[in-house]
Write an enzyme that holds these catalytic residues in place. Structure first.
Site, short mmCIF file in Angstrom:
data_model
loop_
_atom_site.label_atom_id
_atom_site.label_comp_id
_atom_site.label_asym_id
_atom_site.label_seq_id
_atom_site.Cartn_x
_atom_site.Cartn_y
_atom_site.Cartn_z
CE LYS A 77 -3.80 -2.10 3.75
NZ LYS A 77 -4.17 -2.78 5.01
CB SER A 153 -5.89 -5.65 3.87
OG SER A 153 -5.59 -4.92 5.05
CB SER A 177 -4.67 -6.56 7.66
OG SER A 177 -5.89 -7.07 7.17
#
Length: 478
Positions: A77, A153, A177
């Protein structure tokens, strides 16, 4: 194993590693498969925002010979798992061109395990959303239905794994997330206990200890093995989770005495649970009880409204710090041209809070652990939906508005079942047991006492064997 037995896009990480070890394909060929899958699928999903071809070649040239996941491709990420020498933008327009100076501790452990990082995934600015629709890179689309949110996220990571670009990808979880995008895309998503995996060397904690680091996977064994390969204290940790009795990987094959599981089916914030989600939870209860467990309704003792307000203050405070740090490092002003308007407004609120307000909020959040401890004196695990609703339409969580209170109301309502585990620091998982009538995945959440990831993984292993989900494929896949 023969080449006919192996299919990269459906194989999990353990399967790819076994194929490499058997000589079915080389580490270079495994990485080539990943880049080819990204090339085929990513234009339709916008999950990968940076390919790391040069870095991947450097990794391949120095792979540890006996590493357990030698040559297995993965994605990071685009935020706190920094990779030295590679751009990391935090999903923020102000940080474009920022290059990481050091490896995150968990990235060092990935390298030691033989994993090859092939790129970075899309994410909301500074990970402050449970949708993945940043202004910088645009929205990541859900491979099951491009009109539904992929979650956040860690949404780019979820879309990449669900669609077969890579077998696993990094995710972090500060309010859901990992679990929310796992639920929205039909993946297995485990949030470890606070202190189980490292968060340094730059940070001692993230979001005041709310955030944990792990991966999104298609199989339970990948998640368990990755926990074995990345858990344990780093130098100078602020938190250290209890040492497990044995490897997490062995837990998924372990027999399990019947469990007493507490069922939470109502939200702590007063909103109703979507009828399809409620029906899915009922079906999941039947599956869990068919394995010999006993499910009993319970009510959690924490004050949901007070916890949500405390989390709002903590998130605003850390958003203020992050906006200020990026603005200072880049020289750009903290305005709507360089940051999401909602984060500029949320940061302003964070700066308005006094030190005593922030400390009281943190005390309220930490008190959640004692509430859960009382519940776990009565039950072995707790079961609930991951979200009170199905995956939401795009633009539900509007980061281009300055209405930070409405944004955080939506954020905290949608994460009502997930954020308490972050507050308490306990492990929790999303298991892809159910589907909606319209073909959208619905994850079921299970929570365990602090340090008891093995208890979760044992149940997940049983559920995966009896109700396999790997046979499901999204509409868009490699």
């Amino acid at each position: 194993m023969t080449i006919r037995d192996f299919d990269y896009v459906t194989a999990d990480a353990v399967g790819v590693a076994e194929a490499v070890a058997a000589g079915v394909l080389t580490p270079n060929e495994a990485v080539d498969e990943a880049f080819a899958a990204i090339r085929r699928v990513n234009p339709a999903l916008n999950a990968v925002i940076l390919e790391m071809r040069e870095a991947a070649q450097a990794q391949l040239a120095s792979l540890p010979a006996e590493a357990p996941l030698r040559g297995v491709p993965m994605l990071l990420k685009d935020d706190c798992p920094s990779y030295a020498g590679v751009e990391m933008s935090y999903g923020c327009r102000a940080a474009v061109g920022n290059v990481s100076k050091a490896d995150h501790a968990i990235v060092s452990r990935y390298r030691a395990a033989g994993l090859v990082v092939v790129g970075k995934t899309n994410m909301p600015e500074m990970s402050c959303n449970i949708a993945t629709e940043p202004t910088l890179h645009g929205p990541t689309l859900n491979p099951w239905n491009v009109e539904a949110s992929v979650g956040g996220s860690s949404g780019g990571s979820a879309a990449a794994v669900a669609s077969g670009m890579v077998p696993l990808a990094y995710g972090n979880d500060g309010a859901g997330s990992i679990r929310i995008p796992a639920s929205n895309t039909g993946l297995f998503g485990l949030k470890p206990s606070r202190g189980r995996t490292p968060c340094g060397p730059i940070s001692s904690e993230n979001w005041g200890g709310l955030v944990c680091h792990h991966v999104l996977t298609r199989s339970v064994r990948d998640s368990a093995l990755m926990l074995d390969l990345t858990s344990g204290p780093e130098p100078g940790p602020l938190y250290v989770a209890p040492t497990p009795e044995g490897p997490f990987l062995s837990a998924i094959e372990r027999g399990q005495a019947p469990l007493r599981i507490g069922l939470v089916s109502e939200t702590a914030l007063g909103m109703s649970v979507d009828l399809e989600v409620g029906a899915a939870l009922e079906r999941a209860v039947a599956k869990v009880e068919a394995l010999g467990n006993h499910v009993v309704p319970i009510s959690l003792s924490h004050d949901g409204e007070a916890l949500a307000e405390a989390l709002r203050k903590l998130i605003a405070t850390y958003t203020a710090i992050e906006v200020e740090d990026i603005a200072q490092d880049t020289g750009y002003p903290a305005d709507d041209r360089h940051f999401e308007p909602v984060n500029v407004a949320l940061a302003e609120y964070g700066r308005s809070l006094s030190a005593s307000e922030v400390i009281r909020a943190r005390n309220r959040v930490n008190a959640t652990a004692r509430c859960f401890a009382r519940s776990f004196a009565e039950v072995d695990l707790i079961m609930s939906p991951v979200m009170p609703c199905l995956p939401q339409p795009l633009d539900t969580f509007n980061v281009r508005s300055t209405d930070w209170r409405r944004f955080t109301d939506l954020f905290l309502s949608a994460s009502v079942f997930t954020h308490p585990a972050n507050a308490a620091g306990i492990p929790a998982m999303s298991v892809p047991l159910e589907m909606s009538a319209g073909g959208l995945p619905i994850g079921i959440q299970f929570l365990a006492p602090y340090g008891e990831e093995a208890r979760l993984l044992t149940l997940a292993g049983h559920l995966e064997r009896h109700y396999p989900w790997s046979v499901r494929r999204p509409a868009i896949h490699a």
